[in-house]
Write a protein that holds these residues in place. Structure first.
Motif, mmCIF file in Angstrom:
data_model
loop_
_atom_site.group_PDB
_atom_site.id
_atom_site.type_symbol
_atom_site.label_atom_id
_atom_site.label_comp_id
_atom_site.label_asym_id
_atom_site.label_seq_id
_atom_site.Cartn_x
_atom_site.Cartn_y
_atom_site.Cartn_z
ATOM 1 N N THR A 84 -7.759 -7.219 0.559
ATOM 2 C CA THR A 84 -8.332 -7.257 1.908
ATOM 3 C C THR A 84 -9.086 -5.984 2.294
ATOM 4 N N ASP A 85 -8.863 -4.886 1.552
ATOM 5 C CA ASP A 85 -9.521 -3.618 1.872
ATOM 6 C C ASP A 85 -9.686 -2.820 0.585
ATOM 7 N N ARG A 86 -10.894 -2.769 0.070
ATOM 8 C CA ARG A 86 -11.121 -2.148 -1.234
ATOM 9 C C ARG A 86 -10.837 -0.652 -1.247
ATOM 10 N N ARG A 87 -10.721 -0.021 -0.070
ATOM 11 C CA ARG A 87 -10.389 1.405 0.000
ATOM 12 C C ARG A 87 -8.902 1.649 -0.247
ATOM 13 N N VAL A 88 -8.110 0.595 -0.164
ATOM 14 C CA VAL A 88 -6.649 0.704 -0.269
ATOM 15 C C VAL A 88 -6.190 0.256 -1.647
ATOM 16 N N LYS A 89 -5.269 1.005 -2.215
ATOM 17 C CA LYS A 89 -4.633 0.614 -3.483
ATOM 18 C C LYS A 89 -3.224 0.135 -3.182
ATOM 19 N N ASN A 90 -2.904 -1.038 -3.685
ATOM 20 C CA ASN A 90 -1.541 -1.548 -3.592
ATOM 21 C C ASN A 90 -0.762 -1.128 -4.828
ATOM 22 N N VAL A 91 0.511 -0.873 -4.623
ATOM 23 C CA VAL A 91 1.408 -0.591 -5.734
ATOM 24 C C VAL A 91 2.118 -1.898 -6.057
ATOM 25 N N VAL A 92 2.129 -2.245 -7.334
ATOM 26 C CA VAL A 92 2.688 -3.515 -7.784
ATOM 27 C C VAL A 92 3.774 -3.242 -8.821
ATOM 28 N N LEU A 93 4.864 -3.945 -8.722
ATOM 29 C CA LEU A 93 5.953 -3.849 -9.676
ATOM 30 C C LEU A 93 5.546 -4.563 -10.967
ATOM 31 N N SER A 94 5.622 -3.878 -12.087
ATOM 32 C CA SER A 94 5.313 -4.504 -13.379
ATOM 33 C C SER A 94 6.521 -5.317 -13.845
ATOM 34 N N GLU A 95 6.339 -6.071 -14.924
ATOM 35 C CA GLU A 95 7.474 -6.814 -15.499
ATOM 36 C C GLU A 95 8.579 -5.855 -15.924
ATOM 37 N N PRO A 99 0.836 -1.202 0.000
ATOM 38 C CA PRO A 99 0.000 0.000 0.000
ATOM 39 C C PRO A 99 0.872 1.254 0.000
ATOM 40 N N MET A 100 0.343 2.330 -0.547
ATOM 41 C CA MET A 100 1.085 3.593 -0.609
ATOM 42 C C MET A 100 1.570 4.028 0.775
ATOM 43 N N ARG A 101 0.706 3.926 1.773
ATOM 44 C CA ARG A 101 1.074 4.369 3.116
ATOM 45 C C ARG A 101 2.261 3.560 3.642
ATOM 46 N N ALA A 102 2.262 2.248 3.405
ATOM 47 C CA ALA A 102 3.375 1.403 3.850
ATOM 48 C C ALA A 102 4.654 1.768 3.107
ATOM 49 N N LEU A 103 4.545 2.032 1.813
ATOM 50 C CA LEU A 103 5.717 2.446 1.033
ATOM 51 C C LEU A 103 6.291 3.751 1.582
ATOM 52 N N ALA A 104 5.418 4.703 1.860
ATOM 53 C CA ALA A 104 5.868 5.984 2.407
ATOM 54 C C ALA A 104 6.585 5.758 3.735
ATOM 55 N N GLY A 105 6.060 4.875 4.567
ATOM 56 C CA GLY A 105 6.702 4.574 5.847
ATOM 57 C C GLY A 105 8.051 3.905 5.662
ATOM 58 N N THR A 106 8.112 2.947 4.763
ATOM 59 C CA THR A 106 9.362 2.236 4.504
ATOM 60 C C THR A 106 10.426 3.176 3.951
#
Length: 160
Positions: free
Chosen positions: A102-113, A67-74
């Protein structure tokens, strides 16, 4: 040890005797190592038209969607800054956003190929770092990995 005396555990004797390598010495060595690693990553990322922060985000995403928030924290940055970083990576096709399972309000960031290929190429292009690591024996590499993991890997399992 007194907080006002200017001394620290790093320069005092312990129960087992004086420290062979003080914390001050370790901090200096870690700092020099970080400066070299930062310069090497920055140079390799620039060869791909990316900033240090963009390359760092791609590297974190190698471990899986976040999630964006986790990325910002990391990455230790403000969420609005993270949005700009991800927007630029997404515009280049290196990442994409998807709804969290698990939470439709949250967008995960995914690495593309393409993003996975870019981060692999950036890591391969860190010639100074590879040269330094290649100079270690297998035993030294194992020891270094164990020590760094013990000291610096974040509690959530993501490295920073």
């Amino acid at each position: 040890m007194s907080a006002t005396s200017g001394t620290s555990r790093s320069t005092e004797a312990s129960d087992a005797g004086p420290l062979a390598v003080s914390n001050v010495m370790l901090l200096d060595t870690l700092w020099a190592s970080m400066v070299s690693l930062y310069a090497d990553l920055t140079s390799a990322a620039a060869a791909h038209g990316l900033t240090y922060s963009q390359a760092k985000a791609l590297n974190v995403l190698r471990q899986g969607p976040a999630p964006m928030r986790a990325l910002a924290g990391t990455l230790r940055c403000d969420a609005s800054n993270m949005t700009g970083i991800i927007d630029r990576l997404e515009a280049r096709g290196l990442v994409y956003r998807e709804p969290s399972p698990t939470d439709r309000r949250v967008k995960n960031v995914v690495l593309s190929e393409e993003g996975a290929a870019a981060v692999s190429s950036i890591r391969d292009g860190m010639h100074g770092t590879h040269q330094a690591l290649d100079s270690l024996t297998d035993a030294e590499r194992s020891t270094l990995e164990g020590l760094l993991s013990r000291l610096f890997v974040a509690k959530d399992g993501r490295d920073s």
